[in-house]
Every structure is written in structure tokens, then in C-alpha cells.
Design an enzyme around this catalytic site. Sequence first.
Site, mmCIF file in Angstrom:
data_model
loop_
_atom_site.group_PDB
_atom_site.id
_atom_site.type_symbol
_atom_site.label_atom_id
_atom_site.label_comp_id
_atom_site.label_asym_id
_atom_site.label_seq_id
_atom_site.Cartn_x
_atom_site.Cartn_y
_atom_site.Cartn_z
ATOM 1 N N ASP A 191 -10.439 3.663 2.013
ATOM 2 C CA ASP A 191 -10.748 3.177 3.368
ATOM 3 C C ASP A 191 -11.525 4.205 4.195
ATOM 4 O O ASP A 191 -12.480 3.860 4.895
ATOM 5 C CB ASP A 191 -9.456 2.811 4.113
ATOM 6 C CG ASP A 191 -8.910 1.458 3.691
ATOM 7 O OD1 ASP A 191 -9.673 0.642 3.143
ATOM 8 O OD2 ASP A 191 -7.711 1.213 3.917
ATOM 9 N N LYS A 226 0.809 -1.233 0.000
ATOM 10 C CA LYS A 226 0.000 0.000 0.000
ATOM 11 C C LYS A 226 0.841 1.282 0.000
ATOM 12 O O LYS A 226 0.435 2.278 -0.585
ATOM 13 C CB LYS A 226 -0.931 0.012 1.218
ATOM 14 C CG LYS A 226 -2.117 -0.925 1.091
ATOM 15 C CD LYS A 226 -3.024 -0.758 2.299
ATOM 16 C CE LYS A 226 -4.291 -1.557 2.155
ATOM 17 N NZ LYS A 226 -5.265 -1.268 3.211
HETATM 18 N N1 LIG Z 1 -12.577 -3.052 7.697
HETATM 19 C C1 LIG Z 1 -11.794 -2.616 6.731
HETATM 20 O O1 LIG Z 1 -12.214 -2.347 5.591
HETATM 21 C C2 LIG Z 1 -10.344 -2.399 7.012
HETATM 22 C C3 LIG Z 1 -9.565 -1.547 6.180
HETATM 23 C C4 LIG Z 1 -8.213 -1.361 6.485
HETATM 24 C C5 LIG Z 1 -7.656 -2.012 7.592
HETATM 25 N N2 LIG Z 1 -8.437 -2.823 8.358
HETATM 26 C C6 LIG Z 1 -7.884 -3.500 9.556
HETATM 27 O O2 LIG Z 1 -7.315 -2.513 10.405
HETATM 28 C C7 LIG Z 1 -6.245 -3.089 11.157
HETATM 29 C C8 LIG Z 1 -5.028 -2.169 11.111
HETATM 30 O O3 LIG Z 1 -4.536 -2.135 9.766
HETATM 31 P P1 LIG Z 1 -3.274 -1.218 9.378
HETATM 32 O O4 LIG Z 1 -3.067 -1.403 7.920
HETATM 33 O O5 LIG Z 1 -3.431 0.160 9.923
HETATM 34 O O6 LIG Z 1 -2.095 -1.966 10.189
HETATM 35 P P2 LIG Z 1 -0.681 -1.402 10.616
HETATM 36 O O7 LIG Z 1 -0.289 -0.239 9.765
HETATM 37 O O8 LIG Z 1 0.211 -2.582 10.707
HETATM 38 O O9 LIG Z 1 -0.920 -0.820 12.122
HETATM 39 C C9 LIG Z 1 -1.137 -1.701 13.181
HETATM 40 C C10 LIG Z 1 -1.481 -0.920 14.446
HETATM 41 O O10 LIG Z 1 -1.725 -1.863 15.497
HETATM 42 C C11 LIG Z 1 -0.914 -1.539 16.625
HETATM 43 N N3 LIG Z 1 -0.524 -2.761 17.333
HETATM 44 C C12 LIG Z 1 -0.117 -3.930 16.773
HETATM 45 N N4 LIG Z 1 0.174 -4.824 17.748
HETATM 46 C C13 LIG Z 1 -0.055 -4.193 18.936
HETATM 47 C C14 LIG Z 1 0.046 -4.594 20.299
HETATM 48 N N5 LIG Z 1 0.464 -5.828 20.640
HETATM 49 N N6 LIG Z 1 -0.297 -3.708 21.262
HETATM 50 C C15 LIG Z 1 -0.720 -2.459 20.917
HETATM 51 N N7 LIG Z 1 -0.843 -2.022 19.648
HETATM 52 C C16 LIG Z 1 -0.516 -2.875 18.668
HETATM 53 C C17 LIG Z 1 0.296 -0.848 16.041
HETATM 54 O O11 LIG Z 1 0.927 -0.102 17.043
HETATM 55 P P3 LIG Z 1 2.477 0.361 16.864
HETATM 56 O O12 LIG Z 1 2.449 1.580 16.008
HETATM 57 O O13 LIG Z 1 2.926 0.619 18.249
HETATM 58 O O14 LIG Z 1 3.210 -0.801 16.225
HETATM 59 C C18 LIG Z 1 -0.365 0.005 14.954
HETATM 60 O O15 LIG Z 1 -0.935 1.164 15.508
HETATM 61 C C19 LIG Z 1 -5.996 -4.468 10.541
HETATM 62 O O16 LIG Z 1 -6.560 -5.427 11.398
HETATM 63 C C20 LIG Z 1 -6.716 -4.428 9.216
HETATM 64 O O17 LIG Z 1 -7.182 -5.703 8.827
HETATM 65 C C21 LIG Z 1 -9.752 -3.020 8.101
#
Ligand SMILES: NC(=O)c1ccc[n+]([C@@H]2O[C@H](COP(=O)([O-])OP(=O)(O)OC[C@H]3O[C@@H](n4cnc5c(N)ncnc54)[C@H](OP(=O)(O)O)[C@@H]3O)[C@@H](O)[C@H]2O)c1
Length: 299
Positions: A107, A70
Amino acid sequence: MVNGSTRLLGVIGWPVAHTLSPAMQNAALAARGLNYIYVPLPVPPERLPAALYGLPALGFVGVNVTVPHKEAVLPYMAELTPIAMAVGAVNTIVVREDGSLLGDNTDGAGFLDDLRAHGIRVGESPDEAPSPYRRALIVGAGGAARAVAYVLAGAGMEVAVVNRTLERALDLCATIRRAWPEAPITAHPFPSALARLAPEADLIVNATSLGLHEADPLPWDPAVPFLPRQVVYDLIYTGRTPFLALAEQYGARAIGGLGMLIYQGARAFELWTGVPAPVEVMAAALEKRRNAPCQPFAF
Ligand SMILES: NC(=O)c1ccc[n+]([C@@H]2O[C@H](COP(=O)([O-])OP(=O)(O)OC[C@H]3O[C@@H](n4cnc5c(N)ncnc54)[C@H](OP(=O)(O)O)[C@@H]3O)[C@@H](O)[C@H]2O)c1
């Protein structure tokens, strides 16, 4: 029926075998009688540039982009929409007539569409009473959190971002302020700031990846209660997460991310085809896949 006039769409990711998008998009294309096909395109990172250069040459109309590409696709876009530029991530590419690539991120719009579908209006409009949703609390500061923060701040909400890595939350706030200079958006550490911020929030969003796997800890402090007036939204779309279950125990309104997944896909469909997306058909296609045994989720 694929023939010589069939137009091409797809999703670029690595891996991409378990993506839900082909089922959802092909059902929508068939329902609208459009001669397109949407295919999974597994592209390893080292082949991403070649794959992107090849899209116009192969006659693709557009593609979705998923993990891990992305952010990596950004330098290959001739133009970015304001949200894709602000968020720094592209989930939808449109191949234009001249073969140049337009990068968008659907999104945020998908998230707002789903709130609206649940009767939740954020932001002000001159013809309507003031929205009761004024303060948002977003847990997480990754790409999804950025998209959600962008649209909520753009709608005039006060936004608090709570993240394990505080620097990332601070960076998110700086990014959003570049797009919306007046935005009241603040960054806080996870989980210590939750107790102070939660009671003030009208809308609470889990935008972390916690909840995807059964063994994950909560993206929340279980000692911090939710309130019945609050809407609690989990971007995770695999079903009723422990986070949503906890919110429901307190009487809050809990919403999972499946609707956002559908609406972000619907927005992409409309960008590519210019035809209104059959949202119910897309939801039914996803529901069918969700109920299939042992199907992992991705999009
Ligand atoms: N429904 C939909 O259409 C849709 C669309 C997009 C995304 N999503 C979902 O949204 C979620 C996030 O996606 P993303 O692309 O933003 O992921 P990402 O960029 O990898 O960000 C992950 C986030 O989770 C936090 N995190 C991960 N492990 C953690 C832990 N053990 N304790 C506390 N915080 C933790 C990270 O914190 P740090 O910064 O501290 O690492 C970061 O803020 C995913 O589950 C994805 O499937 C859904």
C-alpha cells in the site's frame, strides 16, 4: 486458457465476492502472456490458518490479503518485509520456492508510485532541487494510514496524524518512530487539531474510511479551508468524494485513491511474476468495472 501448467494467484478475504483485484490482475496477466489465473478466495476467519497452510500445498505462487485478514495473517509468515512489520499488516503474500510465506505490504509503495505518476515528488535526492512537499497531514490512524505514514516519514517528510481516537494516532507515531527513530511525526485529536495544522501542510491525506458511503460525514472540518498550493489525496477509490470536492472548491489539487489501488496491485504483480506490470491495462480493467452498473467496490 487454463491448463495443467497454469499457476495460481488469488485474494483471501471475507467476504470477497465484490473484489476488483481479479479483473485487474487477470487483465494484466493476459496482457503479459503469462499462464496464471487470479481467483477470489472467500476464507472465513476460523479457516484462515488452514487456508494459509494450504497455499504451498496447492501450488499457489502468491495471494493478496484483504479485510478482515490483513493483521491476522502475520503469525503465519516466515518473514515480513520491513514495511509489513512496521505497519503490522500484510496485503501481499509470496509463496517462496521452499513453501514458506513472505508477507509484504504494497500500500505504501503504491501510494508513492501514484504521487510520482501525478508528478509529485516527496523526499530529497542529491540530484534534484528540494521537494516543495515537506509537511504531511494524515487524517486517520488505521492500517492504510500506517502504510502512508511509513513511506512519508521514510521520505523525510514531517508528518502530523489526526485521528478521532487519539490513542491510536499516538500508537501509530510510536510504531513509525521504531522504524524511523528521527522521524518528526506527531499525533493530534480529530477534528479539533485541523484548524491549527492544515495551513502548514503541503500534502493532506484522508486515510479514514469516511467517504465510502454517501451518508458518511466529512473526514474534515468544513470550516477549515484548503489552500491552492496543497495536494489533497483521498485513499478512497470510488471516485470524487465530498472531501475531494471541497478541496477543489478551494482550488487545491485533489487526487482520488484509484491510482494507489492500481499501483499496489502492480507491485504485487511484479513480486509474484518478476515481470513489469502493465499499469495502463490494469487501470483500463478497473475503469471498465467501475463503469459497470451497481458494482460495489472492494479489493
Ligand atoms: N486506494 C487504496 O489502494 C487503498 C488501500 C488501502 C486502504 N484504502 C482505503 O483507506 C480507508 C482506510 O482503510 P483502513 O484499512 O486503514 O481502515 P481502518 O483500519 O478501519 O481505519 C479506519 C480509520 O477511519 C477512522 N474513522 C472511521 N469512522 C470515523 C468517523 N465516523 N469519524 C472519524 N474517523 C473515523 C478511524 O478512526 P478511529 O481510529 O477513531 O476508529 C480510523 O482512523 C478505507 O476506505 C480503505 O478502502 C485504500
